[in-house]
Design an enzyme around this catalytic site. Structure first.
Site, short mmCIF file in Angstrom:
data_model
loop_
_atom_site.label_atom_id
_atom_site.label_comp_id
_atom_site.label_asym_id
_atom_site.label_seq_id
_atom_site.Cartn_x
_atom_site.Cartn_y
_atom_site.Cartn_z
N GLY A 61 64.35 -22.78 50.18
CA GLY A 61 63.38 -21.71 50.43
C GLY A 61 61.98 -22.17 50.09
CD GLN A 77 57.27 -22.33 46.71
OE1 GLN A 77 57.95 -21.80 47.57
NE2 GLN A 77 57.78 -23.14 45.80
CB CYS A 107 60.98 -22.97 41.62
SG CYS A 107 59.54 -22.59 42.63
CG LEU A 108 61.23 -26.78 46.64
CD1 LEU A 108 60.91 -26.65 48.13
CD2 LEU A 108 61.95 -28.09 46.37
CG HIS A 163 62.97 -18.13 43.98
ND1 HIS A 163 63.26 -18.75 42.79
CD2 HIS A 163 62.00 -18.88 44.55
CE1 HIS A 163 62.49 -19.82 42.66
NE2 HIS A 163 61.72 -19.92 43.71
CD GLU A 164 61.47 -18.78 48.41
OE1 GLU A 164 60.24 -18.95 48.34
OE2 GLU A 164 62.28 -19.59 47.91
CG HIS A 195 57.30 -18.39 45.29
ND1 HIS A 195 56.63 -19.13 44.35
CD2 HIS A 195 58.53 -18.96 45.40
CE1 HIS A 195 57.42 -20.10 43.90
NE2 HIS A 195 58.58 -20.02 44.51
NI NI Z 1 60.25 -21.24 44.28
#
Ligand code: NI
Length: 169
Positions: free
Chosen positions: A45, A50, A92-93, A134-135, A138
């Site tokens: 995701g 991000q 998370c990235l 989660h997204e 963000h």
């Molecule tokens: Ni994330």
């Protein structure tokens, strides 16, 4: 085009994103780039903030590109329903190298626009519900680290600060 992914602490990552007003060719390109960046990372995701774009768009593919029907793109998402609770390890990235157990809904229904500008509604249970939450977080400038409490959160924040000071973040 693969875009650089902002890490915890970066300017813009912790702010609330704006709604998309029109799906212009620029937005279309951004979505292509987000998908490419997510697959390359690799991740399941990615949200527009991000990659440094303060707009309410996220992409999710739990199959990491293996299943052509697995890709979900949502523009201006909103929760319709959320229920239940799950506790699982999450990463998370934007917070590479760290994972923690986060409380999430067990089931979530999200509505928003697809890439063509049509209204869509998606239901997620388990991992997909977790990814939706989660997204969505963000898009409000919230990272999973912000959902932690006490020493669990302090430990991660302290390690990130140390890595930042050492130029390794
Ligand atoms: Ni994330």
């Amino acid at each position: 085009m693969i875009r650089p992914i902002l890490k915890y602490g970066a300017e813009g990552l912790h702010d609330r994103a704006r709604p998309v007003e029109a799906i212009t060719p620029e937005i279309d390109r951004l979505i292509d780039d987000m998908i490419e960046t997510m697959y390359a990372a690799p991740g399941v995701g990615l949200a527009a903030p991000q990659v440094g774009v303060p707009l309410r768009i996220f992409v999710i593919d739990l199959s990491s590109g293996r299943d052509p029907s697995g890709l979900t793109v949502v523009i201006n998402p909103e929760f319709v329903e959320r229920d239940g609770m799950q506790l699982e390890e999450e990463g998370c990235l934007s917070v590479p190298g760290f994972e923690a157990t986060v409380v999430r809904p067990l089931r979530a229904v999200v509505k928003g626009l697809d890439r063509a500008g049509n209204e869509q509604q998606r239901e997620g249970v388990g991992l997909l519900a977790r990814a939706f939450q989660h997204e969505m977080d963000h898009l409000d400038g919230t990272l999973f680290v912000d959902r932690l409490r006490g020493i669990k959160r302090d430990l991660i924040v302290r390690k990130i600060k140390k890595l930042t000071r050492a130029g390794k973040w």
